[in-house]
Design a protein around this motif. Sequence first.
Motif, PDB file in Angstrom:
ATOM      1  N   THR A 116       0.834  -1.210   0.000  1.00  0.00           N
ATOM      2  CA  THR A 116       0.000   0.000   0.000  1.00  0.00           C
ATOM      3  C   THR A 116       0.864   1.254   0.000  1.00  0.00           C
ATOM      4  O   THR A 116       0.541   2.257  -0.662  1.00  0.00           O
ATOM      5  CB  THR A 116      -0.943  -0.008   1.215  1.00  0.00           C
ATOM      6  N   TYR A 125      -3.870   3.231  -7.414  1.00  0.00           N
ATOM      7  CA  TYR A 125      -4.737   2.256  -6.756  1.00  0.00           C
ATOM      8  C   TYR A 125      -5.151   2.704  -5.352  1.00  0.00           C
ATOM      9  O   TYR A 125      -4.812   2.074  -4.347  1.00  0.00           O
ATOM     10  CB  TYR A 125      -4.040   0.887  -6.682  1.00  0.00           C
ATOM     11  N   GLY A 127      -7.397   3.325  -1.967  1.00  0.00           N
ATOM     12  CA  GLY A 127      -8.442   2.639  -1.207  1.00  0.00           C
ATOM     13  C   GLY A 127      -8.596   1.178  -1.546  1.00  0.00           C
ATOM     14  O   GLY A 127      -7.626   0.418  -1.590  1.00  0.00           O
ATOM     15  N   ARG A 128      -9.845   0.779  -1.805  1.00  0.00           N
ATOM     16  CA  ARG A 128     -10.169  -0.630  -2.043  1.00  0.00           C
ATOM     17  C   ARG A 128      -9.469  -1.179  -3.284  1.00  0.00           C
ATOM     18  O   ARG A 128      -9.122  -2.366  -3.344  1.00  0.00           O
ATOM     19  CB  ARG A 128     -11.686  -0.774  -2.184  1.00  0.00           C
ATOM     20  N   ALA A 129      -9.229  -0.313  -4.270  1.00  0.00           N
ATOM     21  CA  ALA A 129      -8.551  -0.758  -5.493  1.00  0.00           C
ATOM     22  C   ALA A 129      -7.146  -1.287  -5.176  1.00  0.00           C
ATOM     23  O   ALA A 129      -6.651  -2.208  -5.842  1.00  0.00           O
ATOM     24  CB  ALA A 129      -8.460   0.388  -6.498  1.00  0.00           C
ATOM     25  N   ARG A 131      -6.138  -2.882  -2.378  1.00  0.00           N
ATOM     26  CA  ARG A 131      -6.230  -4.245  -1.841  1.00  0.00           C
ATOM     27  C   ARG A 131      -6.522  -5.249  -2.954  1.00  0.00           C
ATOM     28  O   ARG A 131      -5.928  -6.330  -2.993  1.00  0.00           O
ATOM     29  CB  ARG A 131      -7.310  -4.310  -0.763  1.00  0.00           C
ATOM     30  N   GLU A 132      -7.415  -4.873  -3.870  1.00  0.00           N
ATOM     31  CA  GLU A 132      -7.740  -5.774  -4.979  1.00  0.00           C
ATOM     32  C   GLU A 132      -6.518  -6.016  -5.864  1.00  0.00           C
ATOM     33  O   GLU A 132      -6.290  -7.129  -6.341  1.00  0.00           O
ATOM     34  CB  GLU A 132      -8.891  -5.191  -5.799  1.00  0.00           C
ATOM     35  N   ARG A 133      -5.717  -4.953  -6.080  1.00  0.00           N
ATOM     36  CA  ARG A 133      -4.509  -5.097  -6.891  1.00  0.00           C
ATOM     37  C   ARG A 133      -3.485  -6.009  -6.198  1.00  0.00           C
ATOM     38  O   ARG A 133      -2.848  -6.838  -6.855  1.00  0.00           O
ATOM     39  CB  ARG A 133      -3.891  -3.711  -7.152  1.00  0.00           C
ATOM     40  N   ALA A 147      -5.091 -13.467   0.860  1.00  0.00           N
ATOM     41  CA  ALA A 147      -5.761 -12.670   1.894  1.00  0.00           C
ATOM     42  C   ALA A 147      -5.048 -12.809   3.246  1.00  0.00           C
ATOM     43  O   ALA A 147      -4.969 -11.844   4.018  1.00  0.00           O
ATOM     44  CB  ALA A 147      -7.219 -13.101   2.018  1.00  0.00           C
TER      45      ALA A 147
END
Length: 538
Positions: A116, A125, A127-129, A131-133, A147
């Motif tokens: 991050t 990327y 916020g949530r993007a 974590r998805e990346r 995860a």
Amino acid sequence: MTKPSLVQITNLSVSLPKGGDRPFAIENVSMAVGHGEIVCVVGESGSGKSVAASTLMGLLPRGLAIAAGQAIVNGEDVAHMTPERLRALRGREVAMIFQEPLSALNPLMKIGAQMTELFEAHKAYPGRAGRERILELFDYVGLPDPARLIESYPYQLSGGQRQRVVIAMALALHPKLILADEPTTALDVTTQAQVLELLRKIRREHGTSILFVTHDFGVVADIADRVIVMEKGRLIEEGPVDQVLRAPREPYTQKLVAAVPSLRPAFLPPPEDEIVLSVAHVNKTYGRSGGWFSRGHAVKAVDDVNFTVRRGETVGIIGESGSGKSTTGRLIVRLVDPDSGEIALHGKDIAHLPREIFRKKRKVLQMIFQDPLSSLNPRKRIRTILTDGPVAHGINRAEAEKRAKALLEYVGFSEAALDRFPHEFSGGQRQRIGIARALMLDPEVIIADEPVSALDVSVQAQVLELINNLQREMKLALVFITHDLRVAAQLCHRIAVMHRGKIVEYGETAKIFADPQHAYTRQLLAAIPGRHIEEQRH
């Protein structure tokens, strides 16, 4: 018109601080890396290969500076970039995979937080993007349970997993160029094969260019399109991988290629019949007690291990990290105590002797460690390092110094080395000093724990020759721990293959290499880098 190279280094010289052994770290070097090309830069320590790669990210160590020439990445000269432009370049356009991921990762931050932080620095990327990346990248590089790994610290991952995390970080912002600085040197052969396949996949699917720095010609054979050979800061040979490996032009390249240990087991003088060391039904379990909300966890590091070593024999213990091979070595010299089983010296069990009695036996059981820099006291001169042990065992200091001088000469040093400190020697020289120290008490058994894994191929060949000569002349019982099957083929009369604490195959080296019986042994042999080049030669 042909597309210009992604990287173009032209007549580049990087100066060293005054007082060094030469004026330039690299001198008048020119090289190119095309789009989607994998170029390997090979050479011994001090050849300048890592300096050439670091220049392309503006990451030269303190005291080094570009003295002349250009280092152009995607049309821009790195030497003329502002600090702001360099920060934008790093990670987004050029990324680096370091040799030791444990030191490249922050030990106090979770893996996800480190990823991050990279995104935040480049405003990508949010916020949530983000974590998805991260989950996408971890899945792409083959990490299990992404995860869970996001919430893990570096020390909680294996060496191979940490290297995959570093590769994921390098890929995070879709760079055009990856600089890989010895990224597989410290990895087991099967993990190394997986990382090399991952890098090939990255090139194949994303068209990423890779400049791969290494001293391992097996890795070069497996991954390179072209090879660049460097010696003492100068580029001395380059060409397609098959040409350089099969028909090297320069004597230095010929020496490096010839120094790669053969996979054909060597003919070794037969050992004597006398069994010096016997290991029978030895077990060691490491336990971790549970807390109020967690169960305890036990790891069987050594599980019912059995083997013998005769006078004048080398028995190799091979396997991956975590297989139990180093723990086995430490059990023999009682750096760790076994839970059960027998370790016998000349038929007498030493595994359960009281410590004060075992100390008297320790002089006949000596160890050569993997990293001589950490095993040699940096504050003591070589004279003291070599003589302290004998003096502690009752030998007068004058006699100990006489033996130290003789052994230093045997391993290739003059008497002047006695008054120097460990940091004044190269890695190969320090390992020779470590060997001399192990011989100071005239041992009968030596445990050598990965003694050549961190050395350049030519230095490795010299140390292996020294160990071979010792074996012939002193008739030692030698236990040689390694994950390098090429080294085992040249040094060991018999090998024991360890997997998850157990010996899964044990026998004569030549027979096991010719016809491995266990699936795990076959897997190790199949993963040896550069094997196809040697098979084609024969």
